[in-house]
Design a protein around this motif. Structure first.
Motif, PDB file in Angstrom:
ATOM      1  N   VAL A 186       0.856  -1.179   0.000  1.00 45.26           N
ATOM      2  CA  VAL A 186       0.000   0.000   0.000  1.00 45.26           C
ATOM      3  C   VAL A 186       0.899   1.237   0.000  1.00 45.26           C
ATOM      4  N   GLY A 187       0.898   1.949  -1.112  1.00 40.25           N
ATOM      5  CA  GLY A 187       1.747   3.121  -1.271  1.00 40.25           C
ATOM      6  C   GLY A 187       2.732   2.928  -2.402  1.00 40.25           C
ATOM      7  N   GLY A 188       2.619   3.788  -3.421  1.00 39.80           N
ATOM      8  CA  GLY A 188       3.478   3.665  -4.597  1.00 39.80           C
ATOM      9  C   GLY A 188       4.602   4.672  -4.625  1.00 39.80           C
ATOM     10  N   GLY A 189       5.166   4.978  -3.448  1.00 39.53           N
ATOM     11  CA  GLY A 189       6.354   5.823  -3.377  1.00 39.53           C
ATOM     12  C   GLY A 189       7.609   4.997  -3.596  1.00 39.53           C
ATOM     13  N   PRO A 190       8.792   5.587  -3.399  1.00 38.38           N
ATOM     14  CA  PRO A 190      10.040   4.842  -3.623  1.00 38.38           C
ATOM     15  C   PRO A 190      10.138   3.561  -2.806  1.00 38.38           C
ATOM     16  N   ALA A 191       9.702   3.594  -1.527  1.00 38.49           N
ATOM     17  CA  ALA A 191       9.835   2.408  -0.678  1.00 38.49           C
ATOM     18  C   ALA A 191       9.000   1.254  -1.214  1.00 38.49           C
ATOM     19  N   TYR A 230      -0.573  -0.717  -4.619  1.00 41.95           N
ATOM     20  CA  TYR A 230      -1.718   0.194  -4.722  1.00 41.95           C
ATOM     21  C   TYR A 230      -1.274   1.608  -4.353  1.00 41.95           C
ATOM     22  N   GLU A 231      -1.523   2.540  -5.249  1.00 36.88           N
ATOM     23  CA  GLU A 231      -1.222   3.951  -5.006  1.00 36.88           C
ATOM     24  C   GLU A 231      -2.515   4.753  -5.141  1.00 36.88           C
ATOM     25  N   ARG A 272       2.036  -5.737 -10.476  1.00 35.09           N
ATOM     26  CA  ARG A 272       0.871  -4.924 -10.849  1.00 35.09           C
ATOM     27  C   ARG A 272       0.925  -3.620 -10.065  1.00 35.09           C
ATOM     28  N   VAL A 273       1.005  -2.514 -10.767  1.00 36.85           N
ATOM     29  CA  VAL A 273       1.015  -1.190 -10.138  1.00 36.85           C
ATOM     30  C   VAL A 273      -0.315  -0.524 -10.468  1.00 36.85           C
ATOM     31  N   VAL A 274      -1.132  -0.324  -9.445  1.00 31.01           N
ATOM     32  CA  VAL A 274      -2.492   0.187  -9.621  1.00 31.01           C
ATOM     33  C   VAL A 274      -2.572   1.588  -9.035  1.00 31.01           C
ATOM     34  N   HIS A 275      -2.787   2.585  -9.884  1.00 29.88           N
ATOM     35  CA  HIS A 275      -2.927   3.968  -9.433  1.00 29.88           C
ATOM     36  C   HIS A 275      -4.408   4.305  -9.231  1.00 29.88           C
TER      37      HIS A 275
END
Length: 413
Positions: free
Chosen positions: A6-11, A31-32, A113-116
């Motif tokens: 949960v969170g699409g930042g660098p970490a 998930y971002e 999977r990167v979900v914005h």
């Protein structure tokens, strides 16, 4: 193993990359909550040591980040019409948007999977609807997942004294730049560094009484930018400052730094990462580096012998405990440096009475736990002597960490 981040930042993005590299069979989703390309912030900094760690974790993304970064090795301070330049360690800057693009692209290439535009609700995680064996809370200092179980995590937040604001400019600085300006209401200062071939970040900070005296607490973003542009006109050389661009009449986005700690970093299969677990004052420029190092440590702990992530239960708990213990130990010196750096700026008038070159020398020493307790002129003379006399160097190295630990323990008690 199914992993939800949960969170699409660098970490979060870097952790997802490392997990897929360790085992391509992991089912990893990031998930971002914000739309793609909407990240706030101009540039971030890091130092050469981080690149070695990134190369060990993933040479492909490390090379992409390095190629997209700009470099500097000098520090410059502007004070009372005097410019002082010191040569230092090599530093790097990269646009936050560019960094996230590179990490998201690499993650997707590996099958993540990167979900914005998706808000992962704490209730969804708590009820197990995500169906994940591991949930990584990488959703920042205001983490919704951490807040849901704040009592369990033992979250504590302290608010810094000085207001600050993140801005951008088209002025391209050739060194990490500090500028200190005296006003009728007190001192105001900025830190500035380039992060691309045509743009730089400018962070402005001042004491609360200066902020109110200048009317920055009441001005719109446009009005504040105009005033700050006038105050720092000498270093900006005609280049404008830019803010978030909230539209006509939008308020300026001044902040107070939130130092966050947690008693524990995991609960069941939920683990905290990056700013959700800990924060360090922005004046030491370590936030992004620490988040990426968290991701490296968590991945290593999960895949250590006898603690594979698919083990679940006691095996997972042992891995998360090991991650927490390793990172807590590694963060001790950085967190101490951040506390004293923030304090140095909060006590800035104490040092501005020095000649500019001495003030800049002590700016480089602001992480020292000794500095607040020694008169600045005396500290400068002792530090200069310590640079020439080996026994004094050894005494300083021995005394500093012990004093920092003693004072921190007293403050917590």
């Amino acid at each position: 193993m199914k992993v939800v981040c949960v969170g699409g930042g660098p970490a979060g993005l870097y952790f997802s990359i490392l997990m897929k590299l360790r085992d391509g069979g992991h089912d990893v989703t990031v998930y971002e909550r914000d739309p793609a390309g909407s990240t706030y912030g101009w540039g971030v900094t890091y130092w050469a040591g981080l690149l070695d760690k990134l190369r060990a974790g993933d040479p492909v993304s490390a090379r992409a980040v390095e190629d997209a970064s700009v470099r500097w090795s000098d520090g410059v301070a502007h004070l009372r019409g005097t410019t002082t330049r010191h040569h230092g360690d090599e530093g790097f800057g990269i646009g936050r948007h560019r960094l996230l693009d590179l990490l998201a692209g690499r993650a997707c290439d590996l099958g993540v999977r990167v979900v914005h535009g998706h808000e992962a609700e704490p209730a969804e995680i708590a009820d197990g609807a995500a169906g994940a064996g591991l949930v990584v809370a990488a959703d920042g200092v205001r983490s919704a997942l951490r807040t849901r179980w704040a009592g369990h995590f033992g979250t504590e937040v302290s608010i810094g004294r000085n207001p600050y604001i993140w801005l951008g400019t088209t002025k391209v600085f050739d060194a990490f730049t500090f500028a200190f300006v005296e006003t009728p209401h007190g001192w105001i200062w900025c830190y500035a560094y380039r992060f691309s071939a045509d743009a730089s970040t400018v962070v402005v900070e001042c004491a609360p009484e200066t902020w109110r005296g200048l009317g920055l607490d009441r001005r719109t973003e446009a009005e504040g930018l105009a005033l700050l542009g006038d105050l720092f006109a000498d270093v900006l050389e005609g280049h404008p400052l830019t803010g978030r661009g909230g539209g006509e009449g939008a308020p300026a986005q001044w902040l107070a730094f939130r130092t966050l700690t947690n008693r524990t970093w995991h609960r069941g299969n939920v683990v905290l990462l990056g700013d959700a677990a800990h924060t360090t004052h922005y004046s030491i420029g370590a936030g992004t580096s620490l988040a990426l190092e968290d991701a490296l440590a968590l991945t290593a702990s999960l895949h250590a012998a006898g603690a594979a992530p698919g083990a679940g239960g006691a095996g997972l708990d042992a891995a998360l405990t090991r991650y927490e213990n390793v990172r807590r130990a590694e963060l001790l010196s950085v967190q101490s440096a951040a506390r004293y750096s923030a304090r140095w700026y909060e006590e800035l008038p104490r040092y501005l009475r020095l000649p500019p070159e001495r003030m800049f020398a002590l700016l480089g020493q602001r992480h020292s736990p000794l500095l607040p307790y020694v008169p600045p002129q005396l500290y400068y003379r002792l530090d200069s002597a310590a640079g020439r006399i080996e026994p004094l160097r050894r005494l300083k190295r021995w005394l500093g960490p012990r004093l920092a630990g003693s004072l921190h323990a007293r403050a917590r008690g």
